[in-house]
Design a protein around this motif. Sequence first.
Motif, PDB file in Angstrom:
ATOM      1  N   THR A 151     -36.375  46.739  83.171  1.00 29.43           N
ATOM      2  CA  THR A 151     -36.674  46.911  81.748  1.00 29.43           C
ATOM      3  C   THR A 151     -38.177  46.952  81.538  1.00 29.43           C
ATOM      4  O   THR A 151     -38.897  46.018  81.890  1.00 29.43           O
ATOM      5  CB  THR A 151     -36.069  45.766  80.922  1.00 29.43           C
ATOM      6  OG1 THR A 151     -34.659  45.693  81.191  1.00 29.43           O
ATOM      7  CG2 THR A 151     -36.280  46.019  79.441  1.00 29.43           C
ATOM      8  N   THR A 174     -31.225  46.380  87.317  1.00 31.19           N
ATOM      9  CA  THR A 174     -31.759  46.808  86.027  1.00 31.19           C
ATOM     10  C   THR A 174     -33.260  46.525  85.954  1.00 31.19           C
ATOM     11  O   THR A 174     -33.708  45.423  86.268  1.00 31.19           O
ATOM     12  CB  THR A 174     -31.059  46.070  84.875  1.00 31.19           C
ATOM     13  OG1 THR A 174     -29.648  46.309  84.950  1.00 31.19           O
ATOM     14  CG2 THR A 174     -31.578  46.553  83.531  1.00 31.19           C
ATOM     15  N   LYS A 219     -34.710  51.003  79.567  1.00 37.28           N
ATOM     16  CA  LYS A 219     -33.876  50.311  80.551  1.00 37.28           C
ATOM     17  C   LYS A 219     -33.412  51.310  81.609  1.00 37.28           C
ATOM     18  O   LYS A 219     -32.776  52.315  81.296  1.00 37.28           O
ATOM     19  CB  LYS A 219     -32.664  49.666  79.885  1.00 37.28           C
ATOM     20  CG  LYS A 219     -31.752  48.915  80.858  1.00 37.28           C
ATOM     21  CD  LYS A 219     -30.554  48.299  80.157  1.00 37.28           C
ATOM     22  CE  LYS A 219     -30.996  47.113  79.316  1.00 37.28           C
ATOM     23  NZ  LYS A 219     -29.805  46.400  78.741  1.00 37.28           N
TER      24      LYS A 219
END
Length: 441
Positions: free
Chosen positions: A109, A107, A114
Amino acid sequence: MKKGFMFAIIGLCCGIALVAMLAFSKMEQQAKGGSEKASASEKPAKPEKSVTIEVNNSTFVANGEKMQISENESIVPVIRLNDVYVPARIIAEQFGAKTEYQDNVYTMTYKDTKTQFFIGQKEAQIDGKIVSNTVRPFENYGEVYVPVEIVAKGLHQKVTRIGNQVTIGKAPASEITITKEEPQSKEPVAITTRIPVLMYHHLDPNKQSGTIIHPDVFRKQMELLKAQGYTTITAQDILDIQNGLQIMPENPVMITFDDGYKSNFQYVFPILKELNMKATIFIITDFIENPQNHPSEYEKLTWDEIEEMSDSGLVAIESHTNDAHAAYGKNGKVVGPIKIHGVLETKEQYETRIYNDFTLSKQLLENHTGKPVIAFSYPKGIYSQEAEAIVKKVGFKMSVTTDRGILDVQKNGLYLVPRVNIHGQLPPASVLQTLEKMKNM
């Protein structure tokens, strides 16, 4: 009266002084305000962030400054399916994005955006929406590699690609030159067009033969090759070299395995990862699809194992037919018509049969790896002009045999490539002796 007049004069003077002081104070404030405005207008604008990377180069440029991706120079951007894959963390950090890798989900961000990549899957999402279903994120030396275009999209940046160089964000042309300066050699190094291709099959710690090698011996052979300055390459590397996307290494060698035994995953793959070396495995796809139809004392690979090796970037998965490897007479099932239910095939039936077999193998492998399958290995190394014509028709860019010899790209091209079998009962150093002999072929 004189006293009153004097007080009036004094009052008038004080009034004039007070007005002068107020006027001066106002002028001073105006001057200060103007100065501050001028100072603010003269303050240089904050430069836009940018990162420029280059395929197969561990140096990159971030906001005008040259930097190293890692102390490990094997961590470099690479090309897969014509897309540039980059270590996502390196790019994200330059733009102030946060990254997290947990449960095979990577992930990134950035502000309120995201971006997620799923290891072992072909999907990428931005804010929960699928933006691609053809990506193949993979791990290499602890870094997660993903397509640079999707990273840039998650960072709200544009991408500019010129050849092997990619810029994320906006960068002046002066920032684009990032190729490392190499020390000048006293004598120019000749670029070779000759590539030795080594052939292996199975590894077993308890049994060795001409085609079965002990895992420890294989490890020592790879260590010797690395120590002697050999660089392992694949068929795709050779095509990229021909297309100007890579440079031919000084001492190239191609490591190949036929059939697709589980020992390739169990023993070979860990060694390749440890030494950062490449190999090619030619798979008989029906052995994977329908193992119950092919009983053997030697277990074969699974699709999960094949995909994991392919995703590493160290193992090229290529074709060894779908179900045309089985023994049939002297020459096998590929080189010409065979009898089916007692009736000899016509030429057209033969060509249709092997065309369908080769095509199915290619499609299965591409569906599972997400990469073009460009090379074909002939069963038992036996070939014919008719079979070779179909190999090319199906779309393979390279075919390999068991003829003894060395690949010369300039003289012979990439079809009917000779290989040398590495005997499983010989000592590790024999691989270097074999290579020296091949150079004189």
